[in-house]
Design a protein around this motif. Structure first.
Motif, PDB file in Angstrom:
ATOM      1  N   TYR A 116       0.891  -1.300   0.080  1.00  0.00           N
ATOM      2  CA  TYR A 116       0.116   0.063   0.100  1.00  0.00           C
ATOM      3  C   TYR A 116       0.798   1.212   0.033  1.00  0.00           C
ATOM      4  O   TYR A 116       0.631   2.300  -0.804  1.00  0.00           O
ATOM      5  CB  TYR A 116      -1.137  -0.058   1.297  1.00  0.00           C
ATOM      6  CG  TYR A 116      -1.804   1.164   1.466  1.00  0.00           C
ATOM      7  CD1 TYR A 116      -2.669   1.523   0.304  1.00  0.00           C
ATOM      8  CD2 TYR A 116      -1.501   2.102   2.251  1.00  0.00           C
ATOM      9  CE1 TYR A 116      -3.504   2.567   0.642  1.00  0.00           C
ATOM     10  CE2 TYR A 116      -2.215   3.516   2.543  1.00  0.00           C
ATOM     11  CZ  TYR A 116      -3.210   3.552   1.464  1.00  0.00           C
ATOM     12  OH  TYR A 116      -3.953   4.906   1.748  1.00  0.00           O
ATOM     13  N   TYR A 117       1.924   1.350   0.950  1.00  0.00           N
ATOM     14  CA  TYR A 117       2.643   2.597   1.049  1.00  0.00           C
ATOM     15  C   TYR A 117       3.608   2.540  -0.198  1.00  0.00           C
ATOM     16  O   TYR A 117       4.029   3.678  -0.608  1.00  0.00           O
ATOM     17  CB  TYR A 117       3.543   2.475   2.399  1.00  0.00           C
ATOM     18  CG  TYR A 117       2.514   2.897   3.619  1.00  0.00           C
ATOM     19  CD1 TYR A 117       1.855   4.099   3.588  1.00  0.00           C
ATOM     20  CD2 TYR A 117       2.131   1.963   4.452  1.00  0.00           C
ATOM     21  CE1 TYR A 117       1.171   4.422   4.670  1.00  0.00           C
ATOM     22  CE2 TYR A 117       1.252   2.128   5.521  1.00  0.00           C
ATOM     23  CZ  TYR A 117       0.766   3.500   5.599  1.00  0.00           C
ATOM     24  OH  TYR A 117      -0.138   3.700   6.683  1.00  0.00           O
ATOM     25  N   ASP A 118       4.290   1.571  -0.751  1.00  0.00           N
ATOM     26  CA  ASP A 118       5.076   1.404  -1.802  1.00  0.00           C
ATOM     27  C   ASP A 118       4.664   1.981  -3.152  1.00  0.00           C
ATOM     28  O   ASP A 118       5.149   2.537  -3.980  1.00  0.00           O
ATOM     29  CB  ASP A 118       5.960   0.068  -1.976  1.00  0.00           C
ATOM     30  CG  ASP A 118       6.782   0.188  -0.659  1.00  0.00           C
ATOM     31  OD1 ASP A 118       7.122   0.900   0.062  1.00  0.00           O
ATOM     32  OD2 ASP A 118       7.077  -1.070  -0.510  1.00  0.00           O
ATOM     33  N   TYR A 119       2.955   1.362  -3.507  1.00  0.00           N
ATOM     34  CA  TYR A 119       2.586   1.517  -4.686  1.00  0.00           C
ATOM     35  C   TYR A 119       1.340   2.112  -4.891  1.00  0.00           C
ATOM     36  O   TYR A 119       1.015   3.042  -5.684  1.00  0.00           O
ATOM     37  CB  TYR A 119       2.308  -0.042  -5.335  1.00  0.00           C
ATOM     38  CG  TYR A 119       3.661  -0.764  -5.330  1.00  0.00           C
ATOM     39  CD1 TYR A 119       4.725  -0.441  -6.261  1.00  0.00           C
ATOM     40  CD2 TYR A 119       4.062  -1.835  -4.331  1.00  0.00           C
ATOM     41  CE1 TYR A 119       5.800  -1.227  -6.190  1.00  0.00           C
ATOM     42  CE2 TYR A 119       5.289  -2.715  -4.397  1.00  0.00           C
ATOM     43  CZ  TYR A 119       6.157  -2.356  -5.581  1.00  0.00           C
ATOM     44  OH  TYR A 119       7.140  -3.010  -5.358  1.00  0.00           O
ATOM     45  N   TYR A 120       0.372   1.769  -3.919  1.00  0.00           N
ATOM     46  CA  TYR A 120      -1.090   2.346  -4.073  1.00  0.00           C
ATOM     47  C   TYR A 120      -1.394   3.688  -3.682  1.00  0.00           C
ATOM     48  O   TYR A 120      -2.198   4.359  -4.378  1.00  0.00           O
ATOM     49  CB  TYR A 120      -1.904   1.425  -3.317  1.00  0.00           C
ATOM     50  CG  TYR A 120      -1.678  -0.364  -3.923  1.00  0.00           C
ATOM     51  CD1 TYR A 120      -1.343  -0.599  -5.160  1.00  0.00           C
ATOM     52  CD2 TYR A 120      -1.502  -1.076  -3.180  1.00  0.00           C
ATOM     53  CE1 TYR A 120      -1.008  -1.903  -5.678  1.00  0.00           C
ATOM     54  CE2 TYR A 120      -1.151  -2.593  -3.327  1.00  0.00           C
ATOM     55  CZ  TYR A 120      -0.963  -2.942  -4.554  1.00  0.00           C
ATOM     56  OH  TYR A 120      -0.556  -4.117  -5.115  1.00  0.00           O
ATOM     57  N   ARG A 121      -0.844   4.011  -2.466  1.00  0.00           N
ATOM     58  CA  ARG A 121      -1.318   5.142  -1.740  1.00  0.00           C
ATOM     59  C   ARG A 121      -1.037   6.334  -2.494  1.00  0.00           C
ATOM     60  O   ARG A 121      -2.072   7.230  -2.643  1.00  0.00           O
ATOM     61  CB  ARG A 121      -0.547   5.432  -0.459  1.00  0.00           C
ATOM     62  CG  ARG A 121      -1.141   6.531   0.281  1.00  0.00           C
ATOM     63  CD  ARG A 121      -0.420   6.711   1.566  1.00  0.00           C
ATOM     64  NE  ARG A 121       1.136   7.303   1.421  1.00  0.00           N
ATOM     65  CZ  ARG A 121       1.750   7.508   2.434  1.00  0.00           C
ATOM     66  NH1 ARG A 121       1.444   7.586   3.723  1.00  0.00           N
ATOM     67  NH2 ARG A 121       3.266   7.881   2.231  1.00  0.00           N
ATOM     68  N   ASP A 122      -0.120   6.315  -3.438  1.00  0.00           N
ATOM     69  CA  ASP A 122       0.300   7.694  -4.217  1.00  0.00           C
ATOM     70  C   ASP A 122       0.063   7.445  -5.818  1.00  0.00           C
ATOM     71  O   ASP A 122       0.767   8.082  -6.414  1.00  0.00           O
ATOM     72  CB  ASP A 122       1.565   8.317  -3.873  1.00  0.00           C
ATOM     73  CG  ASP A 122       1.894   8.407  -2.146  1.00  0.00           C
ATOM     74  OD1 ASP A 122       0.841   9.284  -1.763  1.00  0.00           O
ATOM     75  OD2 ASP A 122       2.856   8.235  -1.893  1.00  0.00           O
TER      76      ASP A 122
END
Length: 205
Positions: free
Chosen positions: A31-37
């Motif tokens: 989530y933090y590496d790919y999806y959140r931003d």
């Protein structure tokens, strides 16, 4: 913007998460590496939906099964999201105006709850030590801090309600993230992907 590759990656992670085969910690990493931003709004919003299915505050990883298994309605929403990620549709619902503001409100609210609770505990200790003046001071301050926390919570609820009222005016929220049941019907060609997902019969809704 539609990021097909990232949508398929999220769909796979969501499938494993919802069926209890991917831990909260493992999804957190993605989530933090790919999806959140992500530049694809659908990836950001559906990724946040998955992230909200579990708690990141526990001291050990766990899976969404047994005591932690999500409810049928949530699984149903996850099914629609899974199907949506296999389409090339743009995300049509309004995005929250100020995600950073929402995160800040939640953070401040959490700090205020901790501070207010700590003050009340200290007040109890002060009364126990026969210092009523300090005890009443800490009691009043603690109640005030918790009241301020409640105000932040109400502010967040008001913002969320306004956002979902706008969303409800644009589409049928019971088939989110699709805008309509007709859009779901057009995606039914992907239903074969759900054999190992969950059982609800989307095509009949």
């Amino acid at each position: 913007m539609v990021d097909t590759e990232l949508r398929l990656r999220l769909a796979q992670d969501m499938r494993l998460l919802v069926t209890g085969r991917l831990s909260n910690d493992d999804f957190d990493d993605s989530y933090y590496d790919y999806y959140r931003d992500s530049k694809d709004p659908a990836v950001r919003v559906i990724g946040e939906f998955c992230w909200a299915l579990y708690s990141s505050d526990v001291l050990w990883p766990y899976y969404l099964k047994g005591w932690h298994e999500i409810g049928r309605e949530t699984k149903r929403t996850a099914t629609y999201a899974f199907l949506f990620l296999h389409t090339n549709r743009e995300y049509g619902y309004p995005l929250e105006d100020d995600t950073s503001g929402r995160i800040l409100r939640t953070f401040v609210q959490s700090i205020l709850v901790i501070l207010g609770t700590t003050l009340l505990v200290c007040a109890w200790l002060a009364f126990s030590c026969r210092d009523p003046d300090l005890g009443w001071l800490m009691t009043g301050t603690g109640i005030g801090v918790l009241g301020l926390s409640a105000a932040f919570w109400k502010l967040g609820r008001l913002a969320a309600n306004t956002h979902w009222q706008r969303a409800n005016a644009m589409g049928q929220l019971d088939v989110w993230p699709f805008l309509s049941r007709d859009a779901v019907a057009e995606a039914n060609g992907h239903l074969y992907l759900l054999e190992q997902f969950i059982p609800p019969t989307i095509s009949q809704t």
